[in-house]
Design a protein around this motif. Structure first.
Motif, PDB file in Angstrom:
ATOM      1  N   LYS A 262     -35.239  18.749  59.257  1.00  0.00           N
ATOM      2  CA  LYS A 262     -34.422  17.851  57.890  1.00  0.00           C
ATOM      3  C   LYS A 262     -33.723  16.434  57.677  1.00  0.00           C
ATOM      4  CE  LYS A 262     -32.770  22.889  58.045  1.00  0.00           C
ATOM      5  NZ  LYS A 262     -31.511  23.396  57.632  1.00  0.00           N
ATOM      6  N   SER A 263     -33.516  16.571  56.974  1.00  0.00           N
ATOM      7  CA  SER A 263     -32.711  15.310  56.676  1.00  0.00           C
ATOM      8  C   SER A 263     -33.974  13.724  56.177  1.00  0.00           C
ATOM      9  CB  SER A 263     -32.116  14.576  57.621  1.00  0.00           C
ATOM     10  OG  SER A 263     -30.869  15.581  57.486  1.00  0.00           O
ATOM     11  N   LEU A 264     -35.005  14.169  55.880  1.00  0.00           N
ATOM     12  CA  LEU A 264     -36.308  13.557  55.587  1.00  0.00           C
ATOM     13  C   LEU A 264     -36.066  12.809  54.196  1.00  0.00           C
ATOM     14  CD1 LEU A 264     -39.482  15.322  57.304  1.00  0.00           C
ATOM     15  CD2 LEU A 264     -38.193  13.515  58.162  1.00  0.00           C
ATOM     16  N   GLY A 265     -35.173  13.031  53.314  1.00  0.00           N
ATOM     17  CA  GLY A 265     -35.115  12.436  51.844  1.00  0.00           C
ATOM     18  C   GLY A 265     -33.777  13.137  51.263  1.00  0.00           C
ATOM     19  N   THR A 266     -33.815  13.603  50.538  1.00  0.00           N
ATOM     20  CA  THR A 266     -32.015  14.010  49.869  1.00  0.00           C
ATOM     21  C   THR A 266     -32.496  15.546  49.949  1.00  0.00           C
ATOM     22  OG1 THR A 266     -31.921  12.475  48.466  1.00  0.00           O
ATOM     23  CG2 THR A 266     -30.581  14.053  48.019  1.00  0.00           C
TER      24      THR A 266
END
Length: 271
Positions: A262-266
């Motif tokens: 996770k937290s690869l984008g928004t």
């Protein structure tokens, strides 16, 4: 409970929006390969939706299908929008099959009735059976028949949102991945403004504060643009479904996200 992930390929990722009816085959092939590799490494069920990009949007704009049946040419528009959307869908389905996935097209116009631009009923029993067989249903944004307007345009986000609500009790929907061409949602269009800043989280608390940023962060298309996408996903946080907007122009991002990173984008979440 079986884990289910829903993925949406943005039309700007899988087509060249500046050239009508032009798919990006290299990207489609790579994304199909990443999906298969992830499914080889981890067991989960999957639905792949996709936007239309330069395929149906060309005719949708010309015939103004989102406004409904407005003149005699509207019927020609329904036919041409549906046909062009299905052509792109067949390209994507074929590439998924080529990498080893048993992908099957789900034609929204044939199984959905809308009312004033909102899905009233979608016949999902075939989709559910495909998931039981561990096959890969592939719906897409399309023109649909509308009880009030005659026709309307249904975005992939609206279709995936409806499916999520219907399937949420049977499956553990771990997340929805919206695959775009930038690293998430920004305070402005990052292609035009180098000072635009990434918004790491969007929640029910901060949506009002950043709504104006969302309106300017990307071009608006016939299905509503970035603000529509975010609002559709934010509604699902009430039933515990989290979404993330990621940049799949970067190789490996989709696979990593499917495997749980996770937290690869928004991230779009409730709080």
């Amino acid at each position: 409970m079986n884990e289910l992930i829903l993925v949406k390929f943005g039309g700007s990722v899988i087509t060249d929006k500046s050239k009508p009816f032009t798919e990006d085959m290299n990207t489609i092939k790579r994304l199909a390969k990443e999906i298969h590799e992830a499914r080889e490494e981890k067991k989960f069920k999957l639905i792949i939706g996709h936007g239309g990009g330069s395929y149906p949007h060309t005719y949708a704009s010309e015939f103004r299908t989102n406004e409904g049946v407005i003149n005699e040419r509207s019927y020609e528009g329904i036919a041409k929008v549906q046909n062009s959307a299905s052509i792109l869908n067949r390209i994507i389905v074929e590439e998924l099959i080529n990498v080893g996935e048993n992908a099957v097209s789900i034609n929204p116009l044939s199984c959905t009735m809308a009312e004033n631009g909102t899905i009233k009923k979608m016949f999902l029993e075939p989709t559910e059976k495909l998931l039981e067989f561990d096959m890969l249903p592939v719906p897409y944004g399309d023109v649909c028949l509308d009880l009030k307007k005659g026709c309307c345009t249904l975005s992939t986000e609206r279709i995936l949102s409806y499916i999520s609500r219907e399937f949420n009790k049977k499956y553990r929907i771990s997340r929805i991945l919206l695959c775009g061409r930038v690293d998430g949602v920004f305070t402005d269009n990052p292609d035009k403004n180098p000072d635009a800043k990434l918004i790491p989280f969007i929640t029910q608390k901060n949506i009002k504060k950043i709504e104006n940023d969302l309106k300017s962060s990307s071009d608006i298309d016939v299905t509503g643009g970035m603000l529509h996408k975010v609002k559709m996903m934010l509604e699902l946080t009430d039933i515990g479904i989290e979404s993330e907007i990621i940049n799949v122009r970067k190789s490996g991002i989709l696979k990593r996200s499917l495997l749980g990173e996770k937290s690869l984008g928004t991230i779009i979440r409730k709080n």
